[in-house]
Design a protein around this motif. Structure first.
Motif, PDB file in Angstrom:
ATOM      1  N   UNK A 146      31.882  25.072  14.393  1.00 46.75           N
ATOM      2  CA  UNK A 146      32.470  26.226  15.067  1.00 46.75           C
ATOM      3  C   UNK A 146      32.152  26.246  16.560  1.00 46.75           C
ATOM      4  N   UNK A 147      33.178  26.606  17.338  1.00 46.05           N
ATOM      5  CA  UNK A 147      32.983  27.067  18.714  1.00 46.05           C
ATOM      6  C   UNK A 147      33.376  28.524  18.725  1.00 46.05           C
ATOM      7  N   UNK A 148      32.688  29.336  19.496  1.00 46.61           N
ATOM      8  CA  UNK A 148      33.237  30.650  19.782  1.00 46.61           C
ATOM      9  C   UNK A 148      34.062  30.509  21.043  1.00 46.61           C
ATOM     10  N   UNK A 149      35.308  31.005  20.965  1.00 48.93           N
ATOM     11  CA  UNK A 149      36.102  31.081  22.183  1.00 48.93           C
ATOM     12  C   UNK A 149      35.663  32.327  22.917  1.00 48.93           C
ATOM     13  N   UNK A 150      35.105  32.140  24.092  1.00 45.55           N
ATOM     14  CA  UNK A 150      34.602  33.275  24.849  1.00 45.55           C
ATOM     15  C   UNK A 150      35.632  33.689  25.893  1.00 45.55           C
ATOM     16  N   UNK A 151      35.635  34.967  26.185  1.00 47.90           N
ATOM     17  CA  UNK A 151      36.523  35.496  27.225  1.00 47.90           C
ATOM     18  C   UNK A 151      35.669  35.688  28.483  1.00 47.90           C
ATOM     19  N   UNK A 152      35.842  34.805  29.476  1.00 46.12           N
ATOM     20  CA  UNK A 152      34.933  34.815  30.636  1.00 46.12           C
ATOM     21  C   UNK A 152      35.248  35.912  31.642  1.00 46.12           C
ATOM     22  N   UNK A 165      42.384  34.998  29.796  1.00 45.68           N
ATOM     23  CA  UNK A 165      40.933  34.978  29.978  1.00 45.68           C
ATOM     24  C   UNK A 165      40.378  36.178  30.712  1.00 45.68           C
ATOM     25  N   UNK A 166      41.168  37.281  30.732  1.00 46.20           N
ATOM     26  CA  UNK A 166      40.693  38.504  31.366  1.00 46.20           C
ATOM     27  C   UNK A 166      40.232  39.448  30.278  1.00 46.20           C
ATOM     28  N   UNK A 167      39.200  40.234  30.606  1.00 43.61           N
ATOM     29  CA  UNK A 167      38.816  41.314  29.719  1.00 43.61           C
ATOM     30  C   UNK A 167      40.060  42.180  29.521  1.00 43.61           C
ATOM     31  N   UNK A 168      40.401  42.518  28.282  1.00 41.11           N
ATOM     32  CA  UNK A 168      41.640  43.261  28.029  1.00 41.11           C
ATOM     33  C   UNK A 168      42.708  42.364  27.422  1.00 41.11           C
ATOM     34  N   UNK A 169      42.640  41.034  27.623  1.00 46.19           N
ATOM     35  CA  UNK A 169      43.517  40.118  26.892  1.00 46.19           C
ATOM     36  C   UNK A 169      43.017  40.054  25.453  1.00 46.19           C
ATOM     37  N   UNK A 170      43.914  39.760  24.517  1.00 46.27           N
ATOM     38  CA  UNK A 170      43.489  39.782  23.101  1.00 46.27           C
ATOM     39  C   UNK A 170      42.640  38.575  22.727  1.00 46.27           C
ATOM     40  N   UNK A 171      42.513  37.613  23.644  1.00 47.29           N
ATOM     41  CA  UNK A 171      41.903  36.336  23.282  1.00 47.29           C
ATOM     42  C   UNK A 171      40.396  36.308  23.524  1.00 47.29           C
ATOM     43  N   UNK A 172      39.698  35.629  22.649  1.00 50.28           N
ATOM     44  CA  UNK A 172      38.298  35.323  22.868  1.00 50.28           C
ATOM     45  C   UNK A 172      37.352  36.461  22.539  1.00 50.28           C
ATOM     46  N   UNK A 173      36.061  36.085  22.475  1.00 52.31           N
ATOM     47  CA  UNK A 173      34.989  37.039  22.212  1.00 52.31           C
ATOM     48  C   UNK A 173      34.558  37.612  23.562  1.00 52.31           C
TER      49      UNK A 173
END
Ligand SMILES: *Cc1c(COP(=O)(O)O)cnc(C)c1O
Length: 424
Positions: A146-152, A165-173
């Motif tokens: 596993x990788x965690x996809x992080x939202x930077x 990759x912005x806070x507020x996008x549905x993607x990533x932790x």
């Protein structure tokens, strides 16, 4: 760099005259260049020579089986976002050990499939997904890498519809929750955290936001190692942009690779790349035929036989595609300004507004350039049009690699219930 150019006054793909393809296959259709696909895959892989790297081509950019087989032949792996893409990649000859599985909504069935196949890595996007993957893997007696996809929380600068990759996008932790979730991962059965993953968007031409994201991710990976996690890989996602029109100057793949090497190398990480558009985008065109010119008081419409169901990027993202006539306009050929539109009954079925281009006659063939990525994959049969066919060129030969379905095939999945057909 691509292999579409005029030769003897006719637009060619490698050694094939595109007018001949249009005549044989009919329009609209997509045409892909093997040499361009191969070249792009090589440029990226070569830029990382000497480093531990895996090029996991993003199947969602263009998942045609022949395109995947071409890239498999270059040693590419695959980044998939569904069980269907996973099966496609496998069928094209991409080994499971070179497949990473991304996406925010993996189902238990898709997890089971991927675990049974033995894929390289799951890119997990939430705590809930991580817990379900643990359950599914434990039940199967397997361990999920596993990788965690992080939202930077980095803005990529591209179109908002393709920023991820912005806070507020549905993607990533969310960035602030990543370390706690790695700690949880370490305690879960069936989970082995091996990587950190990031993907901040698409059609990114400026390396600065990518560098900022990758620096954050490497910092996180090093902290995780200190906390005892065996992080051995960094997955930098995809997203590198391509030129769509004159004046576009996205960072070249060589600069992108050099930046990644600079930021990521030296810590013994395997680097995983998920390029999509940069491999397939300029490797394909869509061919179409001009149907009518229609004068309105304030503009001229050029109505063509391709619609937004065949190429949705302009309607979806306001995307620009250069439109070239297959017959090269001679010197002194008049220019004309058009709104280029399709036959679909939607006002968004518009490819270009106020586009100055060589004047076009009814029946003339045109090519939409740079249509190899997010083109045919996003096509539909809306308005009961037949799904657009695809052609692969290799040197001076070509093959139809997805044919146009006939009416019976198009309607074959549908059925009228007996209660509607039984006479009372
Ligand atoms: C879409 C996508 C890619 C590919 O993006 P491109 O801009 O085509 O390079 C890579 N990784 C993930 C997770 C994606 O969703």
């Amino acid at each position: 760099m691509h292999h579409f150019s005029y030769s003897g006054g006719r637009l060619h793909c490698e050694g094939v005259d595109l007018a001949a393809v249009a005549a044989a296959v009919g329009t609209p259709c997509y045409v892909y260049s093997s040499a361009t696909l191969v070249r792009h895959a090589r440029v990226i892989a070569d830029a990382f020579r000497g480093q531990s790297v895996m090029v996991a081509y993003s199947v969602k950019a263009n998942g045609n089986l022949a395109v995947l087989a071409t890239l498999a032949g270059q040693g590419c792996g695959a980044d998939v976002v569904s069980g269907g893409e996973l099966l496609r990649a496998r069928k094209a000859g991409i080994p499971a050990a070179k497949i990473v599985f991304s996406g925010v909504g993996k189902t238990a069935a898709e997890m089971t499939l991927a675990l049974e196949q033995g894929i390289h890595q799951f890119n997990v996007e939430s705590a809930a997904e991580l817990r379900l993957l643990s359950e599914v893997a434990a039940k199967l007696g397997r361990e999920a890498p596993v990788a965690l996809r992080v939202n930077p929380d980095v803005a990529a600068g591209g179109h908002p519809n393709i920023s991820t990759g912005k806070s507020g996008d549905k993607f990533g932790v969310p960035w602030g929750e990543a370390e706690a979730l790695y700690a949880e991962a370490a305690s879960l059965p069936g989970i082995r955290a091996v990587a950190v993953d990031v993907h901040i968007g698409s059609q990114i031409g400026d390396l600065a936001p990518m560098r900022a994201a990758f620096e954050k991710v490497v910092g996180l990976a090093l902290r995780l190692r200190e906390q005892g996690h065996a992080i051995s890989r960094i997955d930098v996602g995809g997203g590198l942009g391509i030129p769509y029109k004159e004046g576009d100057a996205p960072a070249p793949p060589s600069d992108y690779a050099a930046m990644i090497s600079e930021v990521v190398a030296g810590h013994g990480f395997e680097i995983i790349l998920e390029p999509g558009r940069v491999i397939a985008g300029n490797a394909g065109v869509m061919l179409t035929t001009a149907l009518y010119e229609k004068e309105a008081p304030d503009r001229t419409f050029l109505i063509i036989d391709a619609g937004m169901n065949d190429l949705i990027r302009p309607a979806l993202y306001g995307a620009h595609h250069d439109i070239l006539p297959l017959a090269e306009p001679g010197p002194g050929h008049p220019l004309k300004t058009y709104d280029v539109v399709g036959p679909i009954c939607e006002s968004t079925d518009k490819f270009a507004s106020g586009r100055a281009m060589p004047a076009v006659k009814a029946g003339e063939r045109l090519a939409f350039m740079s249509a190899g990525a997010y083109g045919a994959v996003l096509s539909s049969a809306y308005n009961a049009r037949s799904l657009v066919p695809e052609v692969l060129v290799d040197g001076d030969r070509y093959e139809i690699v997805r044919r146009r379905p006939n009416f019976e095939e198009s309607i074959g999945l549908e059925k009228v219930p007996a209660w509607l057909t039984t006479v009372a």
